[in-house]
Design a protein around this motif. Structure first.
Motif: not given
Length: 168
Positions: A104-106, A119-123, A167-168
């Motif tokens: 999903l991109v917004r 998940p894995g995005g920068d939002a 994620m650590c």
């Protein structure tokens, strides 16, 4: 709605869900999100897929658009686009676009540029509430846009904005 309705806080933009299709309407379909039915089997929140908004630009006829409506009684994969908690019942807008199901991109609510809300995005998804009463509002932001707006001397909160969810 309670002072701060909390059950729907588990739902956020970018989250994948399963939903049962309840009915067709001229604009799209009403659904219930699996796991959010009450003891009687009824939905505890309102959820929908706006088929016209999602597919009218990519179909050439009304019949082609109608053919995309998932059948009543079927279960579909969807991604949460928006959660509205202004007043009861909570309203959830879902997307079934293939691209949105992948990622999903917004638009970032701070800078307006595109941000990946998955998940894995920068939002980061922010839920703002007031002490004055019920309801809340969701803000989607680039991690950087939020972190840079936190006062530099507030190093703890700024650092958390950079690290939350990673994620650590």
């Amino acid at each position: 709605m309670e002072r701060f309705e909390t059950e729907s806080l588990a739902l956020m933009p970018g989250q994948r869900v399963r939903a049962n299709v309840l009915s067709h309407h001229p604009w799209g379909v009403l659904v219930e999100i699996v796991g959010y039915e009450n003891a009687r089997g009824h939905a505890r929140l309102s959820a929908s897929v706006d088929m016209i908004e999602q597919f009218s630009r990519t179909t050439s006829s009304h019949d082609e658009l109608l053919a995309l409506f998932p059948p009543v009684g079927s279960q579909i994969d969807a991604v949460i686009e928006q959660v509205r908690r202004w007043h009861p019942p909570v309203s959830v807008r879902l997307s079934i676009r293939p691209a949105d199901l992948e990622s999903l991109v917004r638009a970032c609510d701070f800078c307006g540029e595109r941000v990946t809300v998955a998940p894995g995005g920068d939002a980061l998804v922010l839920d703002s509430r007031s002490n004055d009463g019920p309801g809340s509002h969701t803000v989607i932001a680039h991690r950087n846009c939020l972190a840079e707006r936190i006062r530099p001397e507030n190093t703890g909160e700024r650092a958390r904005a950079w690290e939350i969810g990673k994620m650590c």
